[in-house]
Design an enzyme around this catalytic site. Structure first.
Site, PDB file in Angstrom:
ATOM      1  N   HIS A 259      -4.802   8.942 -20.551  1.00 24.42           N
ATOM      2  CA  HIS A 259      -4.195   8.838 -21.880  1.00 24.42           C
ATOM      3  C   HIS A 259      -5.107   9.502 -22.911  1.00 24.42           C
ATOM      4  O   HIS A 259      -6.279   9.140 -23.036  1.00 24.42           O
ATOM      5  CB  HIS A 259      -3.965   7.367 -22.224  1.00 24.42           C
ATOM      6  CG  HIS A 259      -3.192   7.144 -23.478  1.00 24.42           C
ATOM      7  ND1 HIS A 259      -1.812   7.249 -23.553  1.00 24.42           N
ATOM      8  CD2 HIS A 259      -3.600   6.830 -24.734  1.00 24.42           C
ATOM      9  CE1 HIS A 259      -1.410   7.000 -24.788  1.00 24.42           C
ATOM     10  NE2 HIS A 259      -2.478   6.743 -25.537  1.00 24.42           N
TER      11      HIS A 259
ATOM     12  N   ASP B 244      -5.685  10.430 -26.777  1.00 23.79           N
ATOM     13  CA  ASP B 244      -5.324  10.037 -28.139  1.00 23.79           C
ATOM     14  C   ASP B 244      -5.800  11.077 -29.134  1.00 23.79           C
ATOM     15  O   ASP B 244      -7.005  11.237 -29.359  1.00 23.79           O
ATOM     16  CB  ASP B 244      -5.971   8.687 -28.480  1.00 23.79           C
ATOM     17  CG  ASP B 244      -5.242   7.533 -27.826  1.00 23.79           C
ATOM     18  OD1 ASP B 244      -4.000   7.484 -27.923  1.00 23.79           O
ATOM     19  OD2 ASP B 244      -5.907   6.678 -27.217  1.00 23.79           O
TER      20      ASP B 244
ATOM     21  N   HIS C 120      -0.933  11.534 -26.471  1.00 23.39           N
ATOM     22  CA  HIS C 120      -0.360  10.745 -27.562  1.00 23.39           C
ATOM     23  C   HIS C 120      -0.791  11.383 -28.880  1.00 23.39           C
ATOM     24  O   HIS C 120      -1.943  11.242 -29.295  1.00 23.39           O
ATOM     25  CB  HIS C 120      -0.898   9.301 -27.420  1.00 23.39           C
ATOM     26  CG  HIS C 120      -0.451   8.366 -28.486  1.00 23.39           C
ATOM     27  ND1 HIS C 120      -1.018   7.116 -28.645  1.00 23.39           N
ATOM     28  CD2 HIS C 120       0.506   8.464 -29.459  1.00 23.39           C
ATOM     29  CE1 HIS C 120      -0.434   6.492 -29.652  1.00 23.39           C
ATOM     30  NE2 HIS C 120       0.469   7.293 -30.174  1.00 23.39           N
TER      31      HIS C 120
ATOM     32  N   ASP D  82       0.693   0.419 -25.752  1.00 26.52           N
ATOM     33  CA  ASP D  82      -0.608   0.963 -26.144  1.00 26.52           C
ATOM     34  C   ASP D  82      -1.196   0.150 -27.286  1.00 26.52           C
ATOM     35  O   ASP D  82      -0.615   0.086 -28.368  1.00 26.52           O
ATOM     36  CB  ASP D  82      -0.390   2.424 -26.583  1.00 26.52           C
ATOM     37  CG  ASP D  82      -1.668   3.157 -26.915  1.00 26.52           C
ATOM     38  OD1 ASP D  82      -2.757   2.584 -26.780  1.00 26.52           O
ATOM     39  OD2 ASP D  82      -1.552   4.332 -27.325  1.00 26.52           O
TER      40      ASP D  82
ATOM     41  N   GLY E 183      -4.634  -2.942 -27.489  1.00 24.53           N
ATOM     42  CA  GLY E 183      -5.017  -4.316 -27.198  1.00 24.53           C
ATOM     43  C   GLY E 183      -4.568  -4.815 -25.840  1.00 24.53           C
ATOM     44  O   GLY E 183      -4.442  -6.027 -25.617  1.00 24.53           O
TER      45      GLY E 183
HETATM   46  C1  DX5 Z   1      -4.765   3.509 -30.766  1.00 28.61           C
HETATM   47  C2  DX5 Z   1      -4.668   4.409 -29.574  1.00 28.61           C
HETATM   48  C3  DX5 Z   1      -4.898   3.681 -28.326  1.00 28.61           C
HETATM   49  C4  DX5 Z   1      -6.263   3.098 -28.195  1.00 28.61           C
HETATM   50  C5  DX5 Z   1      -6.157   1.893 -27.338  1.00 28.61           C
HETATM   51  O1  DX5 Z   1      -4.488   4.215 -31.908  1.00 28.61           O
HETATM   52  O2  DX5 Z   1      -3.405   5.032 -29.513  1.00 28.61           O
HETATM   53  O3  DX5 Z   1      -4.561   4.457 -27.173  1.00 28.61           O
HETATM   54  O4  DX5 Z   1      -7.201   3.981 -27.662  1.00 28.61           O
HETATM   55  O5  DX5 Z   1      -7.383   1.249 -27.351  1.00 28.61           O
HETATM   56  P1  DX5 Z   1      -7.521  -0.278 -26.959  1.00 28.61           P
HETATM   57  O6  DX5 Z   1      -7.009  -0.400 -25.556  1.00 28.61           O
HETATM   58  O7  DX5 Z   1      -8.985  -0.515 -27.079  1.00 28.61           O
HETATM   59  O8  DX5 Z   1      -6.690  -1.050 -27.930  1.00 28.61           O
HETATM   60 ZN    ZN Z   2      -2.665   6.007 -27.532  1.00 25.43          ZN
END
Ligand code: DX5
Ligand code: ZN
Length: 226
Positions: free
Chosen positions: A36, A38, A69, A176, A178
């Site tokens: 994934h 980001d 993403h 996606d 938490g």
């Molecule tokens: C948040 C991102 C997520 C993030 C998730 O804006 O899109 O993909 O990296 O991170 P965790 O799993 O720590 O919430």
């Molecule tokens: Zn993401």
């Protein structure tokens, strides 16, 4: 319940960027299904991460699915960059512009899977009329921009609604923000089949911990751990 295979998608946002190639390889070796990616622009979301050249620099370390993403607006001018950099799935936000249908068509026209993401306040109905143009629906369970935030409980209702909209279509339902071994079961029970996890896998950036963490999420999601 999901009709598609369970996929664990570690987010490289929480990787050690000084060792990004090794960090990608480490999660592949540890059992990741999707990578994934980001991408944040400091405009659509209040944080900046990295762009297509950085992603391209690590594309060669694995042939796993790169699940990109895009938290950027405008998004259309950059779709080709990410396609050319080796994205497999390109997800745009429903809120990123006025022409979501055009963005999804453009992604598919480049031979990539098209995803659409929904911020926490955006109703599932926002994608009702483009659902057949999607290969993936991403329900954000935090406000996008940062890793390490807490899962918003209302997201479970939204996942159920998204699952109902998808029905029997061959569309991934991704969650996606938490996500952890503690809530993976409830998320999958609500209908998701792709779980993104950043801090729950990468925290501490010790590759020796990754396989156990991925397994814990997978086992929880499949009901092996309660
Ligand atoms: C948040 C991102 C997520 C993030 C998730 O804006 O899109 O993909 O990296 O991170 P965790 O799993 O720590 O919430
Ligand atoms: Zn993401």
């Amino acid at each position: 319940m999901p009709t598609r295979p369970l996929r664990i998608a570690p987010s490289i946002l929480s990787a050690d960027f000084a060792r990004l190639g090794d960090e990608v390889k480490a999660i592949v070796d540890a059992g990741a299904d999707y990578i994934h990616v980001d991408v944040m622009d400091g405009h659509f979301v209040p944080n900046i991460s990295f762009g297509a050249p950085v992603m391209q620099s690590v594309r060669g370390v694995t042939d796993k699915i790169f699940d990109v993403h895009l938290m950027i607006a405008p998004v259309d001018p950059y779709l080709a960059d990410f396609a050319n950099a080796g994205a497999d799935i390109i997800t745009v936000h429903a809120e990123a512009g006025p022409h979501l249908h055009r963005s999804l068509q453009a992604i598919r026209a480049m031979g990539k899977k098209a995803g659409v993401a929904l911020n926490p306040a955006t109703p599932v109905a926002a994608i009702q009329h483009v659902i057949d143009d999607c290969d993936l629906v991403l329900v954000m369970s935090v406000n996008p921009g940062f890793g390490g935030q807490s899962f918003i409980p209302e997201s479970l209702n939204k996942i159920s609604q998204a699952r109902a909209l998808i029905g029997g279509r061959a569309i991934d339902l991704e969650v996606d923000g938490g996500v952890s071994a503690e809530n993976a079961r409830a998320i999958v029970a609500a209908g998701a089949n792709v779980l993104v996890a950043g801090s729950a896998i990468y925290a501490g950036n010790d590759a020796a911990t990754y396989a156990g963490r991925i397994k814990a999420i997978r086992d929880a999601a499949t009901g092996l751990l309660v």
